[in-house]
Every structure is written in C-alpha cells, then in structure tokens.
Design a protein around this motif. Structure first.
Motif, PDB file in Angstrom:
ATOM      1  N   TYR A  94      -2.581   0.312  -4.199  1.00 52.52           N
ATOM      2  CA  TYR A  94      -3.490  -0.352  -3.626  1.00 52.52           C
ATOM      3  C   TYR A  94      -3.416  -1.368  -3.665  1.00 52.52           C
ATOM      4  O   TYR A  94      -4.235  -2.056  -4.206  1.00 52.52           O
ATOM      5  CB  TYR A  94      -4.208   0.278  -2.426  1.00 52.52           C
ATOM      6  N   HIS A 122      -9.907  -6.174  -4.883  1.00 52.90           N
ATOM      7  CA  HIS A 122      -9.714  -5.529  -5.431  1.00 52.90           C
ATOM      8  C   HIS A 122      -8.550  -4.675  -5.262  1.00 52.90           C
ATOM      9  O   HIS A 122      -7.969  -5.206  -3.903  1.00 52.90           O
ATOM     10  CB  HIS A 122     -11.186  -4.494  -5.380  1.00 52.90           C
ATOM     11  N   ARG A 128       1.164  -1.381  -0.173  1.00 55.40           N
ATOM     12  CA  ARG A 128       0.064   0.348   0.213  1.00 55.40           C
ATOM     13  C   ARG A 128       1.106   1.051  -0.151  1.00 55.40           C
ATOM     14  O   ARG A 128       1.755   1.216   1.422  1.00 55.40           O
ATOM     15  CB  ARG A 128      -0.580  -0.057   1.050  1.00 55.40           C
ATOM     16  N   ASN A 137     -13.006   6.061   1.671  1.00 54.16           N
ATOM     17  CA  ASN A 137     -13.560   5.307   1.678  1.00 54.16           C
ATOM     18  C   ASN A 137     -14.488   5.241   3.237  1.00 54.16           C
ATOM     19  O   ASN A 137     -14.568   5.621   4.183  1.00 54.16           O
ATOM     20  CB  ASN A 137     -12.547   4.445   2.350  1.00 54.16           C
ATOM     21  N   HIS A 141      -6.795  -6.609  -2.382  1.00 52.50           N
ATOM     22  CA  HIS A 141      -6.963  -7.173  -0.539  1.00 52.50           C
ATOM     23  C   HIS A 141      -8.066  -7.195  -1.083  1.00 52.50           C
ATOM     24  O   HIS A 141      -9.500  -6.803  -1.682  1.00 52.50           O
ATOM     25  CB  HIS A 141      -6.266  -6.418   0.085  1.00 52.50           C
ATOM     26  N   ASP A 169     -11.860  -5.555   1.307  1.00 47.40           N
ATOM     27  CA  ASP A 169     -11.958  -4.939   2.776  1.00 47.40           C
ATOM     28  C   ASP A 169     -12.149  -5.247   3.500  1.00 47.40           C
ATOM     29  O   ASP A 169     -11.851  -4.367   5.097  1.00 47.40           O
ATOM     30  CB  ASP A 169     -12.865  -3.654   2.336  1.00 47.40           C
ATOM     31  N   MET A 173     -17.070   3.737  -1.831  1.00 51.08           N
ATOM     32  CA  MET A 173     -15.719   4.482  -1.768  1.00 51.08           C
ATOM     33  C   MET A 173     -16.478   5.887  -2.774  1.00 51.08           C
ATOM     34  O   MET A 173     -16.515   5.243  -3.697  1.00 51.08           O
ATOM     35  CB  MET A 173     -14.977   3.838  -2.285  1.00 51.08           C
ATOM     36  N   TYR A 211      -3.288   9.131  -3.640  1.00 51.99           N
ATOM     37  CA  TYR A 211      -2.341   8.485  -4.192  1.00 51.99           C
ATOM     38  C   TYR A 211      -1.579   9.564  -5.258  1.00 51.99           C
ATOM     39  O   TYR A 211      -1.636   9.964  -5.737  1.00 51.99           O
ATOM     40  CB  TYR A 211      -2.571   7.420  -5.245  1.00 51.99           C
ATOM     41  N   THR A 268      -9.626   1.933 -10.364  1.00 54.61           N
ATOM     42  CA  THR A 268      -9.610   0.439  -9.077  1.00 54.61           C
ATOM     43  C   THR A 268     -10.260  -0.869  -9.986  1.00 54.61           C
ATOM     44  O   THR A 268     -11.322  -0.618 -10.843  1.00 54.61           O
ATOM     45  CB  THR A 268     -11.213   0.950  -8.332  1.00 54.61           C
ATOM     46  N   TRP A 283     -16.124   2.805   4.802  1.00 55.96           N
ATOM     47  CA  TRP A 283     -17.062   1.386   5.760  1.00 55.96           C
ATOM     48  C   TRP A 283     -17.527   1.185   6.503  1.00 55.96           C
ATOM     49  O   TRP A 283     -18.004   1.636   7.476  1.00 55.96           O
ATOM     50  CB  TRP A 283     -15.609   0.334   6.277  1.00 55.96           C
ATOM     51  N   LYS A 325      -4.211  11.114  -7.200  1.00 55.87           N
ATOM     52  CA  LYS A 325      -5.871  10.253  -7.292  1.00 55.87           C
ATOM     53  C   LYS A 325      -5.805  10.414  -5.803  1.00 55.87           C
ATOM     54  O   LYS A 325      -5.234  10.439  -4.938  1.00 55.87           O
ATOM     55  CB  LYS A 325      -5.269   8.875  -7.489  1.00 55.87           C
ATOM     56  N   GLY A 346      -6.638  -0.564  -6.066  1.00 51.97           N
ATOM     57  CA  GLY A 346      -6.106   0.889  -6.278  1.00 51.97           C
ATOM     58  C   GLY A 346      -4.561   0.272  -7.422  1.00 51.97           C
ATOM     59  O   GLY A 346      -3.580   0.957  -6.695  1.00 51.97           O
TER      60      GLY A 346
HETATM   61  O1  LIG Z   1      -7.865   3.320  -4.305  1.00 51.68           O
HETATM   62  C1  LIG Z   1      -8.541   2.779  -4.757  1.00 51.68           C
HETATM   63  O2  LIG Z   1      -8.815   2.601  -5.813  1.00 51.68           O
HETATM   64  C2  LIG Z   1      -9.316   1.245  -4.145  1.00 51.68           C
HETATM   65  C3  LIG Z   1      -9.135   1.864  -2.003  1.00 51.68           C
HETATM   66  C4  LIG Z   1      -8.931   0.727  -1.689  1.00 51.68           C
HETATM   67  O3  LIG Z   1      -9.340  -0.102  -2.102  1.00 51.68           O
HETATM   68  C5  LIG Z   1      -8.861   0.752   0.109  1.00 51.68           C
HETATM   69  O4  LIG Z   1      -8.429   1.786   0.651  1.00 51.68           O
HETATM   70  O5  LIG Z   1      -9.200   0.028   0.633  1.00 51.68           O
END
Ligand SMILES: O=C(O)CCC(=O)C(=O)O
Ligand SMILES: [Fe+2]
Length: 502
Positions: free
Chosen positions: A368, A435, A314, A449, A371, A373, A389, A362, A401, A451, A445, A437
């Motif tokens: 990233y 998924h 990451r 997020n 992984h 979530d 997101m 980013y 993504t 969650w 970027k 990034g």
């Molecule tokens: O930046 C992205 O497109 C994904 C970010 C992501 O998956 C996360 O932060 O858990």
C-alpha cells in the motif's frame, strides 16, 4: 556472512511457477484435451486470469526494485538477497516471464524511460544472458528441436521486436540464434518470414510501457530512494529521539487493567507512535482471518467522499467486518472494548462515527503506497483522528510499515498493534504521518485496521485550537523539525467551529 535461509512459504518464484502453470499452461493444454473428448461440453477454464499472471510478474519487479535484489538473481538463480529459494525457473518459464512483463506494460529493453521506473533494470545484456540460460536449460533437458518447437521459440522471443518495429533487434537476435543452432539456419530464416507475416496479419496492439506508468505513484516516485531505504529497514530514527524512547506497563487508571496492563513500547515521541505488545491472541487472530478469508476482495482507495476505486497504489485484499451482523457481534464487542482501553478513546456506538474493522491481506509484491489515513479538512470528508493497526502475521521478508518522514520502519510482529494520531491536536491533517505498507517479498501479511473517528472524542480528547499549518503537503519529508508550535488555545470542538479554520 549471513547464513543462507531456506524458504518455507510465500516464495515468489514458486508462486510465479504455479500462476504460469494455472494460466498459460492449462489454457494451452485444455483445448488439446478437448479435441479428444467425445462429449462436447467444455472443460471449465481455471480462475487464474492473465491479470493474475501480470500481477505476479509485476510483483517480482516491484520486489526487485524496492529491495534492490537484482532481477537476474531472482529469476535465474532463485535468490532474494541472502535468501536461497532453490526454485530456478525453467527455460519456458523464463520466456513467459519476460513476455508477460512486456505485454503487461513493462518494457524490458528500454533504458530511456523514467529512471525510477523499474523496467530499466531488465536490460539488454541481461536479456542476452537470460536467453543463454534459457537455451542451456532446453539443451540440457534434451528437448528435440523440431520445426514446430523452434517456431514457438522464435515467436515468443522476437514477436515483440517486430511489433515495436525494432528491426535491428530482429536481426541481432536472429543471428544469435542461428549461430547457436547452425543446423537450423534455414528454418530460422523461414520462421522469421512466417512470423513477420503472422504479426502483420494479426495487427495486434500491445500495452506500451510509456503510457502505462502505473507501478509507482508520484508520492513514492519523488522519494524513491528514501522509500527503498525505509522498506529495507536502512533508515533509523535519530539517536536523540531513540535514546529517550521507553517501554512501560499502562493501565490508564482503569481497575481492570491493573491486573493485566498493556505492554507499551514507544516508537516515536513527537508525533507519538506506540507499539502495544500482546494486543491480540493467536486464537483471536485465527478467528479473524477465518472470517475475512471467506469474504475478502480487492482493496480500493478513497477518491472523494462516497467514491473509492481500484488502484495500483494499493495491491491488497480487504474485508470490512460489520460488527452489527450477528455472526461478528460477540467478536466485535470484545475487540471494541479492548480498543477503547488501549487507546483511551471513545468507540462510539453512533453509526456515523464508528468504522468497521478492516482486515487487509497482502500476497506476493502486495503493498500500500504512501498515504494518509485521514484527509485534509473538507466537509463530508473522513475524520480519522487515530489509527490502531494490529499485525496478524509475521512476514518472512519485507512488508514493513514505514513512516518515511520520521525515518521510522516498523516490521510486522504477530500479535502486536501500533497506534498513532493522523491529525495535529488542532484537528488538521498531520502530514508527517504519511505511511506505507511495503511490498511483501516473501510470505503473507495480514493486518487489521481500526480507524477512530474524531467527532466522538469530544470529551476524551479535546482538541487544541491554533493557526493552520500551511503549505506542508509537498515537503513532508524531513518536515518534523520544521513544525510550528504555539498559540494553542483549548476548546471543546463542535461541528461548526471545526470549519472555522478553513
Ligand atoms: O499494511 C501496512 O503496513 C499499512 C496499512 C495501511 O496503512 C492502511 O491500510 O491504511
Ligand atoms: Fe494507512
């Protein structure tokens, strides 16, 4: 043919130039200046560290690898695919790039490392061409080759070979150099001798690329070609699914939303992934980036309950916004109620069930890796039922993504949000939702997020009970058509029954 695009911001070649100037050059320059100062106070060194420089160089390698832009095009011609950066490197910058890569753990000459390791693209013939170019640039700049200069040149180019005991390369490049500058044959010889002694005396140890295999993690390693295709946007959702995706207005029987319904675009059906257009206003984005920019730090990854760590999987800066703090309260409240409306889920006020808003930023090569979530069912583990997101920026090139097991690539679209569930209806982790990034190639970027935890959804989203899905961890790729359905019985979850399936 695509028209060549000009770069505006986030140009990786320009960023590398700046990083080099702010680290290598400034640090060489400061002691020289200090010699002439009458007062003995030290001039402060810039905050750019060697790690920053190594990170920049590795980022360029990563971009080259994932998007399959030849490294040579990037560093010798400033080209990334159809993008023309008009920012070529100078001879000195090329050398420092090569050495940073080498000392940063990326061996530019090895052809026999793991084939996925990106260093195999920086090969012998390329190095020779880089040297040619480097010399051509030096000569065209009418640099005077005095002894000290030549010594520096040799030191930079050949030290690694001496260090790695590669006598053949020392001879080979020594000959190449003295053929080009025959006048200096003598000094070449002398420089080499001095250098050998210099290296032996210093007895330095450099990072060995073979033990420093940290650029790609096992996840993306196993699926490197799929990972690349997905990041490039060259995978697409099967036609059968694509043809049944819809766009619609959604107000969830909420009278307020009747006036301004959400604009929903379906991205995938099973598992369901939706995109919500106009989810956050430009003024809110500005406010949010403003808050985050002041406090942002390097992001970590979850290891086990209560423990997180820095990792090369990451490469992003993150900021958790605590909406209990007075300065974020009004913003947080507004977003929470909108998120509840958007997702039809409960944004709990219970501290143990709610998560802070997380902003991620980013930069060059930032990404990233693959992984989930949420985590597999474990006591005290995280229970991220769903992810919402927001994209706060567009990205000029890269930064999508990806959900490789669904063949789905989502490119950032400023102001929109995407939403998905991380678990099956029976609360087990849905491995199809793995998924990533993708690396940012050009630009900057920002995402946020939110969650959403499972325990608060008792009445909003009763879970369904069924057989645990077995042994799917390592075969998530293409897994979506193997998923078993059936035998589901509705029940209202409570904490004890949640562990019944373990
Ligand atoms: O930046 C992205 O497109 C994904 C970010 C992501 O998956 C996360 O932060 O858990
Ligand atoms: Fe994620």
């Amino acid at each position: 043919m695509q028209p060549e695009k000009k770069l505006r911001e986030g140009n990786p070649v320009a960023i590398y130039k700046m990083m080099k100037r702010m680290s290598v050059d400034v640090r060489t320059f400061i002691p020289e200046v200090e010699k002439f100062r009458s007062n003995p106070i030290k001039i402060p060194r810039p905050a750019i560290t060697n790690d920053d420089l190594v990170g920049t160089v590795k980022g360029i390698f990563r971009i080259s690898d994932v998007y399959e832009y030849p490294l040579e095009d990037i560093i010798l011609h400033g080209k990334l695919g159809s993008y023309e950066t008009n920012t070529e490197l100078t001879a000195d910058e090329i050398q420092v790039f090569y050495l940073t890569a080498l000392y940063g753990g990326t061996h530019p000459f090895r052809m026999d490392t793991d084939p996925v390791m990106i260093v195999d693209r920086f090969d012998y013939p390329l190095f020779e061409r880089i040297m040619e170019k480097s010399f051509a640039l030096e000569s065209s700049n009418n640099v005077l080759y005095d002894n000290a200069h030549l010594f520096l040149y040799y030191k930079r180019l050949i030290v690694p070979f001496i260090q790695f005991g590669e006598d053949f390369n020392v001879e080979h490049f020594g000959l190449l150099l003295s053929a080009r500058f025959s006048d200096f044959a003598q000094i070449t010889d002398m420089a080499l001798k001095v250098l050998k002694e210099y290296v032996q005396e210093q007895n330095k140890t450099f990072v060995n690329a073979f033990q420093s295999n940290d650029i790609f993690t096992p996840y993306s390693k196993r699926n490197a070609s799929i990972y690349r295709l997905a990041c490039q946007g060259n995978l697409s959702v099967p036609e059968k699914i694509k043809s049944s995706l819809k766009c619609y207005y959604e107000s969830y029987r909420n009278p307020y939303l009747k006036i301004g319904p959400f604009k929903i675009e379906e991205l995938y059906l099973d598992p369901r992934i939706i995109k919500i257009h106009n989810a956050i206003a430009d003024s809110e984005i500005e406010e949010l980036i403003g808050y985050a920019s002041e406090k942002i730090t390097r992001g970590t990854v979850f290891v086990e309950p209560g423990k997180s760590t820095y990792s090369d999987i990451r490469l992003a800066n993150t900021f958790f916004m605590d909406q209990n703090l007075p300065e974020y309260q009004s913003f947080g409240k507004k977003m929470y109620s909108r998120i509840a409306d958007m997702t039809n889920l409960v944004m709990s006020s219970d501290e143990t069930q709610k998560e802070k808003f997380q902003s991620s930023n980013y930069g060059l090569g930032g990404y990233y890796d693959l992984h989930s979530d949420s985590a597999d069912r474990k006591e005290n583990s995280i229970w991220r039922l769903a992810t919402l997101m927001f994209y706060l920026t567009n990205v000029e090139l890269g930064g999508a993504t990806i959900f490789p097991s669904l063949n789905l690539t989502v490119f950032p679209d400023k102001g929109s949000a995407i939403f998905w569930y991380n678990t099956h209806a029976n609360t087990l982790l849905d491995h199809r939702m793995v998924h990533s990034g993708c690396p940012v190639a050009i630009g900057n970027k920002w995402v946020v997020n939110q969650w959403i935890q499972e325990p608060a959804q008792m009445f909003a989203r009763p879970c369904v009970y069924g057989e645990p899905l077995t042994d799917i961890k390592d075969t998530y790729l293409g897994y979506w058509d193997k998923l078993r359905h059936g035998n589901f019985v509705y029940f209202t979850p409570n904490i004890s029954s949640r562990y019944a399936l373990m």
